[in-house]
Design an enzyme around this catalytic site. Structure first.
Site, PDB file in Angstrom:
ATOM      1  N   ARG A  51       4.884 -12.510   9.948  1.00 44.06           N
ATOM      2  CA  ARG A  51       5.490 -11.211   9.819  1.00 44.06           C
ATOM      3  C   ARG A  51       6.890 -11.267  10.411  1.00 44.06           C
ATOM      4  O   ARG A  51       7.135 -11.980  11.377  1.00 44.06           O
ATOM      5  CB  ARG A  51       4.689 -10.242  10.696  1.00 44.06           C
ATOM      6  CG  ARG A  51       4.308  -9.007  10.041  1.00 44.06           C
ATOM      7  CD  ARG A  51       3.247  -8.278  10.833  1.00 44.06           C
ATOM      8  NE  ARG A  51       2.289  -7.814   9.879  1.00 44.06           N
ATOM      9  CZ  ARG A  51       2.458  -6.700   9.152  1.00 44.06           C
ATOM     10  NH1 ARG A  51       3.487  -5.913   9.327  1.00 44.06           N
ATOM     11  NH2 ARG A  51       1.584  -6.354   8.257  1.00 44.06           N
ATOM     12  N   LYS A  85       4.686   0.953   8.844  1.00 46.37           N
ATOM     13  CA  LYS A  85       4.759   2.247   8.163  1.00 46.37           C
ATOM     14  C   LYS A  85       4.167   3.348   9.035  1.00 46.37           C
ATOM     15  O   LYS A  85       4.689   4.456   9.087  1.00 46.37           O
ATOM     16  CB  LYS A  85       4.009   2.177   6.835  1.00 46.37           C
ATOM     17  CG  LYS A  85       4.739   1.391   5.762  1.00 46.37           C
ATOM     18  CD  LYS A  85       4.023   1.519   4.431  1.00 46.37           C
ATOM     19  CE  LYS A  85       3.706   0.197   3.793  1.00 46.37           C
ATOM     20  NZ  LYS A  85       2.293  -0.099   3.666  1.00 46.37           N
ATOM     21  N   GLU A  89       0.871  -1.167   0.000  1.00 43.64           N
ATOM     22  CA  GLU A  89       0.000   0.000   0.000  1.00 43.64           C
ATOM     23  C   GLU A  89       0.916   1.227   0.000  1.00 43.64           C
ATOM     24  O   GLU A  89       1.808   1.326   0.841  1.00 43.64           O
ATOM     25  CB  GLU A  89      -0.884   0.008   1.258  1.00 43.64           C
ATOM     26  CG  GLU A  89      -1.821   1.190   1.234  1.00 43.64           C
ATOM     27  CD  GLU A  89      -2.690   1.333   2.484  1.00 43.64           C
ATOM     28  OE1 GLU A  89      -2.610   0.472   3.370  1.00 43.64           O
ATOM     29  OE2 GLU A  89      -3.424   2.331   2.541  1.00 43.64           O
TER      30      GLU A  89
HETATM   31  P1  ATP Z   1       2.671  -1.755   7.573  1.00 42.16           P
HETATM   32  O1  ATP Z   1       1.923  -2.012   8.840  1.00 42.16           O
HETATM   33  O2  ATP Z   1       4.098  -1.480   7.789  1.00 42.16           O
HETATM   34  O3  ATP Z   1       1.994  -0.729   6.711  1.00 42.16           O
HETATM   35  P2  ATP Z   1       1.463  -3.642   5.870  1.00 42.16           P
HETATM   36  O4  ATP Z   1       1.414  -5.132   5.937  1.00 42.16           O
HETATM   37  O5  ATP Z   1       0.208  -2.896   6.088  1.00 42.16           O
HETATM   38  O6  ATP Z   1       2.607  -3.144   6.802  1.00 42.16           O
HETATM   39  P3  ATP Z   1       1.603  -3.452   3.038  1.00 42.16           P
HETATM   40  O7  ATP Z   1       2.117  -2.346   2.214  1.00 42.16           O
HETATM   41  O8  ATP Z   1       0.161  -3.727   3.030  1.00 42.16           O
HETATM   42  O9  ATP Z   1       2.102  -3.179   4.517  1.00 42.16           O
HETATM   43  O10 ATP Z   1       2.420  -4.797   2.754  1.00 42.16           O
HETATM   44  C1  ATP Z   1       2.831  -5.290   1.511  1.00 42.16           C
HETATM   45  C2  ATP Z   1       3.229  -6.727   1.692  1.00 42.16           C
HETATM   46  O11 ATP Z   1       4.331  -6.834   2.595  1.00 42.16           O
HETATM   47  C3  ATP Z   1       2.092  -7.536   2.285  1.00 42.16           C
HETATM   48  O12 ATP Z   1       1.988  -8.739   1.600  1.00 42.16           O
HETATM   49  C4  ATP Z   1       2.511  -7.742   3.714  1.00 42.16           C
HETATM   50  O13 ATP Z   1       1.977  -8.912   4.215  1.00 42.16           O
HETATM   51  C5  ATP Z   1       4.054  -7.768   3.616  1.00 42.16           C
HETATM   52  N1  ATP Z   1       4.662  -7.341   4.874  1.00 42.16           N
HETATM   53  C6  ATP Z   1       4.458  -6.181   5.529  1.00 42.16           C
HETATM   54  N2  ATP Z   1       5.144  -6.142   6.688  1.00 42.16           N
HETATM   55  C7  ATP Z   1       5.815  -7.312   6.776  1.00 42.16           C
HETATM   56  C8  ATP Z   1       6.695  -7.891   7.739  1.00 42.16           C
HETATM   57  N3  ATP Z   1       7.033  -7.247   8.862  1.00 42.16           N
HETATM   58  N4  ATP Z   1       7.187  -9.124   7.490  1.00 42.16           N
HETATM   59  C9  ATP Z   1       6.867  -9.779   6.358  1.00 42.16           C
HETATM   60  N5  ATP Z   1       6.048  -9.299   5.412  1.00 42.16           N
HETATM   61  C10 ATP Z   1       5.515  -8.080   5.603  1.00 42.16           C
HETATM   62 MG    MG Z   2      -1.285  -1.840   5.532  1.00 43.93          MG
END
Ligand code: ATP
Ligand code: MG
Length: 561
Positions: free
Chosen positions: A262, A272, A35
């Site tokens: 994760r 983020k 995202e």
């Molecule tokens: P954040 O909370 O940092 O925004 P998010 O999962 O909402 O993390 P996205 O941009 O939606 O962030 O994630 C893109 C991809 O990266 C998704 O498939 C998510 O599952 C993966 N991802 C995000 N954070 C992690 C992590 N700490 N370890 C492994 N994969 C991750």
């Molecule tokens: Mg997210």
């Protein structure tokens, strides 16, 4: 089991099984779906290495898909940064996609669901809907609008799209099951009204689809075969499948969602939203501050793509969430830089050393190896003269036998230069040593082949010639948080654990050769660690970031305190 099969992770086993069951290899397709609401971090690096790694292993395309359904938080700046980071990590996507490209298709499918009596417009407040949701053990209550006529639903939904309603007045919900044991199946919201401009579709839309409605359908549109996401989506899988069932055509690939753990890194945050808070509150200089767990921060710090990929490979793919010690990442950085970083002399806490029997004004250019780990890196010439800087900590008037550096009456070798002997020292009013006087053995020059040059002395020190030294700003970093897991405390906010001493700035003295260093170049300052040229560098001011030390000193500091 073959060697190859043994090294597969459980997500690869799923693919292997699908292939054995007849899934065509050429139909494999993956995606990485960020995202664009912030910069990517080390957790995303794991997901990138996983998904693009699958692409390489199976010679299958991988899409970069921006999951851009929330215009309130998403920006073009983040899209650009994400693309740069994925490329820098060494990966290339097949096609660049946006969930927003599918807004019309998603809308058309939603209309279809309404026509089939599987979706309805709910006009209650969000509080009312929350009250009816029930609990995991108690069934929910049906909305009074659940049985609206198809005609009325269509009219209202069109009205929502046409901008006739305020935010919060109506939502579109899937009509599934208010008694399901999975709360996510209790008539989930598919659309909400949001009068906000989107970074790509501008004001074309004022209703935006929710994550669950968007993600699986986007996978389907792109014909992604295996959609791997993190564990918090495990409960969403039932809904992912339900939404797919509504549009699925048997001739097509049906995407399969599976979940992995994760990755969390110690002494930092990987979210983020939390990283954004550090930026907004000025705790760090920006998303790419070298203390951040962002990919851009790590790049600026001097970490290499190879070391991050090796780190992701080493920790692998897990089924349960866990905390990885940041020293493991640092180990990979050190390991890679040891192979590739040119060696230079750099003194960080200077102490003047005068060689009393060396001719005043004389300058010799001594030969120094650029990298003992890599012969092809060649050699360079370093100026040697009567007045040098050494590290303050490398001299003591007196010390016990374990101190292999310079002390009065004892010898050490100056790396690439001569053997010297400390004869006397000068001090200031407070008793601090301000200068060391020594003599040198003119026959002991390194590499000269003479008997004296081969003479073994216990210590070897780095140094720079004062007259030739370049001064540079050196930024030395410590952990950004004092706590191993700052965002897991129930009674304390992660911001309370910010380390107030995570940045120290000093002036260092470097061999003149470094005047040619470019932004991003990384060097080993011998005996001191790895350092990388920071983009803040200007034509008259060289700035280095300390990337990582030569050894893991954090563990030692922790033991002492
Ligand atoms: P954040 O909370 O940092 O925004 P998010 O999962 O909402 O993390 P996205 O941009 O939606 O962030 O994630 C893109 C991809 O990266 C998704 O498939 C998510 O599952 C993966 N991802 C995000 N954070 C992690 C992590 N700490 N370890 C492994 N994969 C991750
Ligand atoms: Mg997210």
């Amino acid at each position: 089991m073959s060697e190859e099969a043994r090294s597969l992770n459980f997500l690869e086993h799923i693919i292997e099984e699908d292939l054995r069951n007849g899934f065509p290899k050429e139909a494999l397709r993956f995606r990485f779906p960020p995202e664009p609401n912030g910069y990517l971090h080390i957790g995303h690096a794991s997901s990138i290495c996983l998904n693009f790694g699958l692409g390489l292993r199976y010679n299958a395309p991988v899409n970069l898909r921006f999951d851009d359904t929330n215009p309130a938080k998403e920006e073009q700046e983040f899209v650009d940064a994400i693309k740069e980071d994925v490329r820098w990590l060494g990966f290339d996507w097949d096609t660049e996609r946006y969930a927003s490209d599918y807004f019309q298709q998603l809308f058309d499918w939603a209309v279809l669901l309404i026509k089939e009596g599987k979706a309805y417009v709910d006009s209650q407040t969000s509080e009312e809907m929350a009250e009816q949701k029930g609990t995991p053990t108690e069934a929910g209550v049906e909305s009074p609008f659940r049985h609206r006529s198809i005609e009325e639903n269509l009219k209202l939904f069109e009205g929502m799209k046409a901008g006739e309603y305020d935010e919060g007045t109506h939502v579109l919900r899937a009509k599934i099951d208010m008694t399901s044991s999975n709360m996510l199946m209790r008539d989930p919201i598919m659309y909400r009204v949001l009068h906000k401009a989107h970074h790509r579709t501008n004001t074309d839309w004022c209703i935006y689809p929710m994550y669950d409605w968007t993600h699986g359908e986007s996978d389907y549109i792109e014909q992604v075969s295996h959609s791997y996401c993190t564990l918090e989506f495990a409960m969403h899988r039932e809904l992912y499948d339900w939404f797919l069932d509504q549009v699925y055509d048997e001739a097509k690939v049906r995407p399969k969602q599976r979940e992995f753990a994760r990755r969390n890194l110690s002494h930092t945050v990987v979210s983020k939203r939390k990283l954004a808070k550090l930026v907004e509150q000025g705790v760090v200089g920006g998303w790419d501050d070298p203390r951040m767990s962002t990919i851009s921060g790590m790049r600026r710090r001097g970490y290499t793509p190879e070391s991050i990929r090796n780190f992701a490979d080493t920790i692998g793919i897990a089924k349960r969430d866990n905390l990885i010690d940041v020293s493991l990442l640092e180990f990979q950085v050190r390991d890679h830089l040891n192979k590739v970083a040119p060696r230079v002399h750099g003194v960080l806490n200077p102490l003047k050393l005068v060689i009393t029997n060396y001719l005043k004004g004389e300058v010799e250019w001594v030969e120094a190896e650029n990298n003992p780990e890599d012969e092809s890196a060649g050699t360079r010439q370093v100026p040697f003269s009567r007045e040098l800087y050494i590290e303050q900590e490398d001299f003591r008037e007196e010390a016990n036998k374990k101190f292999f550096r310079l002390k009065l009456g004892k010898e050490v070798r100056l790396k690439n230069g001569y053997i010297i002997k400390a004869e006397s020292c000068s001090k200031d009013a407070e008793g601090n040593v301000t200068e060391v006087q020594c003599t040198y053995d003119p026959k002991s020059k390194s590499g000269s082949g003479s008997e004296e040059s081969l003479r073994k002395v216990k210590g070897t020190l780095h140094w720079v010639s004062i007259a030739h030294a370049l001064s540079a700003e050196i930024r030395i970093y410590d952990r950004l948080f004092t706590d191993e897991s700052p965002d897991t405390h129930k009674d304390k906010d992660f911001m309370e654990f910010v380390n107030p001493d995570s940045l120290k700035t000093i002036t260092g003295y470097l061999e003149p050769h470094l005047a040619n260093a470019k932004v991003g170049d990384t060097f080993q300052f011998q005996r001191m660690g790895y350092f990388c040229v920071d983009p803040d560098t200007t034509s008259d001011k060289l700035i280095f970031n300390k990337t990582v030390g030569l050894r893991d000193s954090w563990a030692k500091i922790q033991q002492k305190t």
